[in-house]
Design an enzyme around this catalytic site. Sequence first.
Site, PDB file in Angstrom:
ATOM      1  CG  HIS A   1      30.561  37.085  24.208  1.00 55.76           C
ATOM      2  ND1 HIS A   1      30.154  35.766  24.121  1.00 55.76           N
ATOM      3  CD2 HIS A   1      31.851  37.103  23.760  1.00 55.76           C
ATOM      4  CE1 HIS A   1      31.152  35.027  23.660  1.00 55.76           C
ATOM      5  NE2 HIS A   1      32.194  35.817  23.430  1.00 55.76           N
ATOM      6  CD  GLU A   2      34.251  39.825  22.962  1.00 53.81           C
ATOM      7  OE1 GLU A   2      35.288  39.424  23.536  1.00 53.81           O
ATOM      8  OE2 GLU A   2      33.728  39.200  22.029  1.00 53.81           O
TER       9      GLU A   2
ATOM     10  CG  HIS B   1      35.761  36.146  26.638  1.00 57.80           C
ATOM     11  ND1 HIS B   1      35.867  34.776  26.791  1.00 57.80           N
ATOM     12  CD2 HIS B   1      35.143  36.349  25.439  1.00 57.80           C
ATOM     13  CE1 HIS B   1      35.337  34.179  25.736  1.00 57.80           C
ATOM     14  NE2 HIS B   1      34.882  35.107  24.910  1.00 57.80           N
TER      15      HIS B   1
ATOM     16  CD  GLU C   1      34.276  32.531  22.298  1.00 56.35           C
ATOM     17  OE1 GLU C   1      33.260  33.223  22.061  1.00 56.35           O
ATOM     18  OE2 GLU C   1      35.365  33.033  22.633  1.00 56.35           O
TER      19      GLU C   1
END
Length: 283
Positions: free
Chosen positions: A132-133, A136, A204
């Site tokens: 997930h990070e 980003h 997100e």
Amino acid sequence: MFGNWIKTAVLMTAIVALFGLVGMAMGGKTGMLLGLAFAAATNVWAYWNSDKLVLRMYNAREVDETTAPQFYRMIAELARNAELPMPRVYIIDEAQPNAFATGRNPEHAAVAATTGILNMLSEREIRGVMAHELTHVKHRDTLISTISASIAGAISVLAQFGMLFGGGRSDDRGGVHPAVALLVMIVAPIAAMLIQMAISRSREFEADRGGAEISRDPQALAMALQKIHNYAHQLPMDTAEQHPETAQMMIINPLSGAGIGNLFSTHPSTEERVARLMALARA
């Protein structure tokens, strides 16, 4: 896939349009450009230096294959899956389970995880969180948040100028009624903040989707989000409480007062995020 990107584009257009409206109402073209220049200068500096500031703020310690071999190799594998350069890897000595990514572009990126998340989650779940990070990083969300923050900041600056100097005059029109000017000064900064938070929420959702793809395990990320949500608000993170502006960086809102309305949240509801990820897993 494209829904969140379209939403982000619409929201970015909305905040730019709001800025134009406020600028013309408060100070005409000159005031609008001055407000944008002031906010942009502040946020450009933050864009280039925020990674160092945030990592120092959280006393993050950099690790490598020698000091944290399992975690470091996991990040290296996920970065290869995402076709990203290897980011710098940090660990933060905090009991609250959380993680974030920072850096102005993929070539200058860093990812950080707390000791709480490393101790609490399974390896499979940690993979989902760090994927997930890395999403980003891949989507350059730091740049998107900087642009939206610059425009939101410019709107606030213009509103403050209007309050200090009377506002309500336009270079191109005869003027703005004082009541309208006052309404704009009060409402516009709130509207800008709401749009900025909506942009954060859309990013997100997109990072969840991308993280599921990179880790190839949407269910693991869903389980991780549920666990982090259950524990994060029971374990305060003092640094985040002292610097609430950093909360939007985290995978789950770290602030103890997180139970506010959805419009004022930088993160979507965990229930909706989990539901979307489980739908991906079923698909």
